[in-house]
Design a protein around this motif. Structure first.
Motif, short mmCIF file in Angstrom:
data_model
loop_
_atom_site.label_atom_id
_atom_site.label_comp_id
_atom_site.label_asym_id
_atom_site.label_seq_id
_atom_site.Cartn_x
_atom_site.Cartn_y
_atom_site.Cartn_z
N ASN A 1 0.81 -1.23 0.00
CA ASN A 1 0.00 0.00 0.00
C ASN A 1 0.84 1.28 0.00
O ASN A 1 0.40 2.32 0.49
N GLU A 2 2.06 1.18 -0.57
CA GLU A 2 2.87 2.38 -0.72
C GLU A 2 2.89 2.83 -2.18
O GLU A 2 2.06 2.41 -2.96
N LYS B 1 0.49 10.24 1.25
CA LYS B 1 -0.89 9.85 1.56
C LYS B 1 -1.78 11.08 1.76
O LYS B 1 -2.97 11.07 1.41
N GLU C 1 -2.32 3.89 -3.61
CA GLU C 1 -1.64 2.80 -2.93
C GLU C 1 -1.43 1.66 -3.91
O GLU C 1 -2.34 1.26 -4.63
#
Length: 557
Positions: A303-304, A362, A368
């Protein structure tokens, strides 16, 4: 930019330390080419030659050996513990490799850079945490010092004689970069109160610059000195590392997680703050016509995000703006404190934005992704390929390869189109893509990174694939577009750091962490490379053979 055939072939031969000026080009994790026109690769003689290549792929295997397809051979160049000078030895868990020849006319003599990502204490320092109820109470500073020495990187002169590559022991260029090597931050403001950092760690993949220096990327940096985390009110706290080095050396976590540049001639290193702090898998550069550079890098964590730095001055990895990808809307979002009020609300200045890049990304609404790892630029179309390894949390067990097409083919564009080039899974015959490389004919080579703890498990998602492997996707001929397995790794190992020699006749490749699942050093799960002592050793190999030369036929015609 496109070259004619003669210019392109000439360019490929100029990837050496002796060339003063290169045309606009890209240099990345194993890539040696620049986007070229399709007619260069579709001449009748070239296509006939490529169609004649007989690719007999391997079946999945769990044999404890480095298995190669017909037409390929390998020999070990360097293994963990090999002496490279009177004071230095080759480090552990080798990953990214990069070769720079001394002379553009001779592709058989030059410097090999190799990353050393992390250690297995059981092998390196003799520390076995499973023996103790309170393991850290029994660990010693001397053991940690051994571990710190065995990560970072190695610079070794290698030379090919009678078809075999060998390290030139005691060459003046040979040296180690370790977790204790002093290196400056390429930034005007201090990072956590300091202008220098002690050492580098978590060195995964990397890249190469137009000015012929090495880039090594700090990936899972929180494994060694932990991480600083912030609550909703901005109060910091320390999260411990799993290696536990901070119990012996109180180095700030903020000093790690950067792209590090190493001068191959002097060994001097610097950390590039402007490219951001996160789990860098690689750093792939493209040089624009005006000599400004674009640097692509992915954050290898669930999720980066995917990032791009665009310099504002020629040859600079300091002046410029870092962007993060919104792949849903096809936009590069500026991680720029001065122009983003939402970042000004959270961070005090641009330095803090770069130290806390993940949080800033974010806040801007970046997409993501499922562990963005290696990045390469297609030498034929100019598209950017990104390996998305997997994401267990989202039930993406097999990963995919993402394709990014910058608007109008301009690498400093702020808009793009994203699509899936190829998905992993049994249908396509591969899982968990990791390192990517294009050869001189535009064929895509890639390695897999299935976790050793999950491979060859009857109840797991990877049983059909068995050991990690090296694959190729041919660009031409009867096998065009198919995924073909050309190498199978020893037990528990992954194959990493593919890099072609400038003449296209050798593929340098790392065999990382064979026997990683070993719990009893007297009964290891692998004994590769079969040195006779029964201990598995990470090593760099040279893969040669008729098949390599045929796959790189463009250079040979």
């Amino acid at each position: 930019m496109a070259y004619n055939r003669r210019e392109f072939i000439s360019f490929l031969g100029k990837a050496s330390m002796g060339t003063a000026i290169l045309p606009p080009f890209l240099k990345g994790c194993g890539n040696l080419a620049s986007p070229v026109t399709n007619n260069l690769l579709t001449s009748e003689s070239t296509l006939d030659a490529l169609k004649s290549v007989n690719l007999e792929g391997l079946s999945p295997s769990n044999v404890d050996d480095l298995l190669l397809a017909k037409g390929l051979d390998y020999h070990v160049i360097l293994r963990w513990g090999d002496e490279i000078s009177e004071k230095d030895s080759f480090g552990f868990n080798n990953d990214f490799t990069c070769f720079l020849p001394f002379n553009e006319e001779d592709a058989t003599d030059g410097l090999l850079w190799v990353n050393h990502e992390y250690v297995n204490p059981l092998f390196v320092s003799g520390f076995d945490h499973r023996k103790y109820q309170n393991a850290e109470e029994h660990r010693t500073k001397e053991q940690v010092d051994k571990e710190m020495y065995n990560i970072g990187g190695s610079i070794v002169r290698v030379k090919q004689t009678d078809g075999k590559w060998k390290a030139v022991k005691n060459d003046p260029h040979n040296r180690r970069i370790t977790a204790k090597t002093l290196m400056k931050f390429n930034w005007d403001n201090p990072i956590n109160g300091a202008s220098t950092a002690i050492g580098t760690n978590s060195n995964c993949s990397g890249g190469i610059t137009p000015w012929k220096t090495f880039l090594t990327c700090e990936e899972n940096y929180d494994s060694f000195f932990g991480e600083t985390e912030y609550d909703n009110d901005g109060r910091p706290s320390h999260r411990d590392s799993w290696q536990g080095w901070e119990k012996f050396y109180a180095y700030p976590p903020e000093h790690y997680g950067w792209v590090v540049e190493v001068d191959p001639k002097t060994g001097l290193a610097q950390k590039h703050v402007a490219i951001g702090r996160y789990a860098h898998e690689c750093c792939t550069l493209y040089e624009l016509a005006d000599k400004r550079v674009v640097a692509y890098s992915g954050d290898d964590k669930n999720n980066e995000h995917l990032y791009k730095f665009i310099s504002s001055k020629p040859g600079s990895l300091k002046e410029g703006i870092l962007y993060v990808a919104d792949t849903v809307n096809g936009k590069w979002l500026a991680l720029d404190w001065e122009s983003q009020p939402v970042l000004q609300e959270k961070f005090k200045d641009q330095t803090e934005v770069l130290v806390r890049t993940r949080e800033a990304a974010k806040i801007l609404g970046a997409t993501e992704l499922n562990r963005p790892e290696d990045i390469e630029i297609d030498p034929i179309t100019g598209s950017i390929f990104v390996a998305l390894t997997n994401n267990y949390d989202k039930n993406d067990f097999h990963g995919s390869i993402l394709k990014i097409v910058e608007t109008d083919g301009q690498y400093d564009a702020l808009t793009f189109k994203a699509s899936t080039y190829m998905a992993g899974g049994e249908k396509n015959g591969f899982s968990c893509p990791d390192n990517l490389a294009f050869d001189m004919a535009g064929n895509l080579w890639f390695t897999s990174d299935m976790s050793g703890s999950k491979m060859n498990k009857e109840d797991g998602p990877y049983m059909a694939f068995k050991n990690n492997s090296l694959f190729v996707v041919p660009r031409h001929g009867k096998e065009e577009g198919k995924v073909i397995r050309l190498a199978s790794a020893p037990n528990d190992a992954e194959l990493t750091g593919p890099w072609f020699s400038p003449d296209g006749k050798t593929l340098f490749l790392s065999v990382q962490h064979p026997g990683e699942q070993t719990s009893d050093i007297n009964d290891p799960t692998s004994t590769w490379p079969f040195d006779g002592d029964g201990i598995p050793k990470p090593a760099v190999v040279a893969i040669t053979g008729d098949l390599i030369e045929k796959m790189n036929k463009l250079h040979l015609l």
